[in-house]
Structure formats: C-alpha cells, structure tokens
Design a protein around this motif. Structure first.
Motif, PDB file in Angstrom:
ATOM      1  N   GLN A 176      25.287  25.079  47.651  1.00  0.00           N
ATOM      2  CA  GLN A 176      24.033  25.027  46.896  1.00  0.00           C
ATOM      3  C   GLN A 176      24.262  24.456  45.500  1.00  0.00           C
ATOM      4  N   GLY A 177      25.117  23.469  45.418  1.00  0.00           N
ATOM      5  CA  GLY A 177      25.450  22.832  44.154  1.00  0.00           C
ATOM      6  C   GLY A 177      26.749  22.073  44.296  1.00  0.00           C
ATOM      7  N   MET A 178      27.197  21.485  43.178  1.00  0.00           N
ATOM      8  CA  MET A 178      28.427  20.704  43.222  1.00  0.00           C
ATOM      9  C   MET A 178      29.663  21.574  43.380  1.00  0.00           C
ATOM     10  N   TYR A 179      29.582  22.816  42.905  1.00  0.00           N
ATOM     11  CA  TYR A 179      30.807  23.614  42.786  1.00  0.00           C
ATOM     12  C   TYR A 179      30.486  25.075  43.006  1.00  0.00           C
ATOM     13  N   SER A 180      31.345  25.750  43.735  1.00  0.00           N
ATOM     14  CA  SER A 180      31.211  27.189  43.946  1.00  0.00           C
ATOM     15  C   SER A 180      32.490  27.867  43.474  1.00  0.00           C
ATOM     16  N   PRO A 181      32.433  28.622  42.377  1.00  0.00           N
ATOM     17  CA  PRO A 181      33.632  29.325  41.920  1.00  0.00           C
ATOM     18  C   PRO A 181      34.196  30.271  42.976  1.00  0.00           C
ATOM     19  N   GLU A 182      33.320  30.921  43.740  1.00  0.00           N
ATOM     20  CA  GLU A 182      33.789  31.857  44.769  1.00  0.00           C
ATOM     21  C   GLU A 182      34.576  31.119  45.841  1.00  0.00           C
ATOM     22  N   HIS A 183      34.038  30.008  46.314  1.00  0.00           N
ATOM     23  CA  HIS A 183      34.728  29.251  47.351  1.00  0.00           C
ATOM     24  C   HIS A 183      36.026  28.670  46.817  1.00  0.00           C
ATOM     25  N   ALA A 184      35.992  28.144  45.586  1.00  0.00           N
ATOM     26  CA  ALA A 184      37.200  27.559  44.996  1.00  0.00           C
ATOM     27  C   ALA A 184      38.304  28.596  44.884  1.00  0.00           C
ATOM     28  N   PHE A 185      37.931  29.816  44.489  1.00  0.00           N
ATOM     29  CA  PHE A 185      38.934  30.866  44.347  1.00  0.00           C
ATOM     30  C   PHE A 185      39.484  31.291  45.708  1.00  0.00           C
ATOM     31  N   ASP A 186      38.603  31.582  46.650  1.00  0.00           N
ATOM     32  CA  ASP A 186      39.058  32.062  47.958  1.00  0.00           C
ATOM     33  C   ASP A 186      39.884  30.999  48.687  1.00  0.00           C
TER      34      ASP A 186
END
Length: 259
Positions: free
Chosen positions: A227-237
């Motif tokens: 839902q955007g360019m970047y997901s901090p949650e996904h990047a971390f996991d």
C-alpha cells in the motif's frame, strides 16, 4: 552547526558521570533542592522523545525542571555529556528477554527486536551517531546481554563482535528508513497511499511500461502489497530472515550440528 553525536565531549568527565556511585548524584544545594543527574537525564529524554533532538537544549531542559540553565550546568557540564547520559540511560532501561536455553536464531532475533523496540520508544536514538560511544553501564550491560546470543556457537571473539555489529547495523538501517518515511508523510501531510493517488495521473502520462516492463510489473506488485512504496514491517521481517540465514552459514562452518 556540528551534528549531534555521542562521544563528542570530554570522555573523562562523561565517564565520571556515567559510572557515578549511588548517592553521589550532583550538588544538593541550590534553587531546586533534590535535583539530581538522573532527574536531569529523565527530563531530557522526555523532551527528546516528544520533540526530537531539535527540541533538546540545556535551556529547554532547565525550563522543564523549573531551574535556571546555570543551575543545570552544575549537574551536567553541557549538551554533549547530556546526550551520552541519555543514550546510556536508554540502553540501561531496555527490556532484555531471557533466552537461556533457546535456539540461537531465537536468541539473535530477540536481540534484533529489542533494538527495534528501543528505536520506537526513543526515535532520537536512531538519529544519534555512536561511532565513539561512551562506555557507560547501560552500554556495557546491553553489549554483554547481546553477545550472549552468539555465545557457544563456535565463533571466536572477533567473529562474535562482528556478527552482533552486522545484526545491529541492519536494525539501525531499517529504523532510519522508518523515521524518514514518517518524516516525509508528516512534512507533506500525505500518507504514501494519498501521495500516490494524487500523482498517479501524471505518472500514467509519463511512464511507459513497455519501456520498463520489470519496473512496471515488480513496482505494481510491491506497491499493492505494501500500500505504498515502502513497508517498514516487511523490510524488517524480510531482512531479518536474510540476516539470520547469512549468519547460519557462518555458524554451520564452525559447528555443523548447530546450523
């Protein structure tokens, strides 16, 4: 203006403050009876938590405590020392998961998540360079606890330190990206989804998916997923799994039974 950083002060004076003995917490006379170094640090942390390091000055801390700046300087010599004290206090108060007996990946993941939680509680910590950290009790307790996640895996001492540095560097990079994303949304008054919706018509006119087929396909898939360019949650996991996988190769090379 010089960038705020830890370890920018007189190390001898800072170490005295960091390792002060109980009961020796600064002057006991003055306009504000009962003021302590711990109280000064607590007020400073509260200011930084709510307004970032831009809100933190010796004057603003003094105002919060109801004293004059000159009184404050009798407890903490300056802002550089105060930053070191704040950082060490944040480290000292970090919740530390008891991972004794847990598999090594569980222990290392716990260390990563503890540090991510630290950056979420105190976002200013992620913005503070620590290339020369003050070696206070908080930092040493943190280091001791985190090294234990790698103990007994067959790594030598240098490898244990390097593995921990590698892990913490990843967590810090994701935390900084998260802060940048929040700042962009705050400054623009638009969420990622709102920004893309507002700019989609222009992008549709100038972007040719036939010229950039991979960018179009992958970008659309990632944008829909996050839902955007970047997901901090996904990047971390995602990143944490890859970090653990990489460390697994090192651990296996030292002790195959622990892979």
């Amino acid at each position: 203006m010089a960038k705020e950083r830890s370890g920018a002060d007189d190390p001898a004076r800072t170490l005295e403050l960091l390792w002060r003995e109980p009961g020796h917490d600064g002057p006991r006379r003055g306009p504000k009876q009962g003021l302590t170094v711990d109280g000064v640090v607590e007020a400073a942390v509260e200011l930084a938590d709510s307004g970032g390091l831009d809100a933190l000055t010796m004057r603003s801390v003094a105002q919060r405590l109801g004293v004059t700046p000159m009184t404050l300087y009798t407890y903490v010599p300056g802002k550089a020392e105060l930053l070191d004290l704040m950082l060490d206090a944040a480290y000292l108060r970090m919740p530390r998961t008891d991972q004794q007996g847990a598999p090594w990946r569980t222990r290392v993941e716990a260390v990563a998540r503890e540090n991510r939680d630290l950056y979420r509680r105190h976002p200013w910590v992620a913005t503070l360079p620590t290339t020369r950290p003050a070696l206070g009790p908080g930092l040493m307790a943190k280091y001791e606890h985190e090294l234990a996640a790698f103990d007994g895996l067959g790594l030598d001492d240098v490898e244990m330190d390097a593995a921990l540095t590698f892990l913490l560097g990843f967590v810090h990079s994701v935390a900084r990206a998260d802060l940048d994303t929040q700042a962009t949304a705050r400054d623009s008054a638009l969420s990622d989804a709102q920004w893309w919706a507002a700019n989609a018509p222009l992008l549709a006119r100038v972007f040719d998916p036939a010229r950039f087929p991979l960018a179009a396909r992958v970008g659309n898939a990632a944008g829909a997923a996050h839902q955007g360019m970047y997901s901090p949650e996904h990047a971390f996991d995602f990143g944490l799994r890859r970090v653990l996988d990489g460390l697994a190769h090192l651990v296996a090379s030292r002790s195959p039974s622990r892979a």
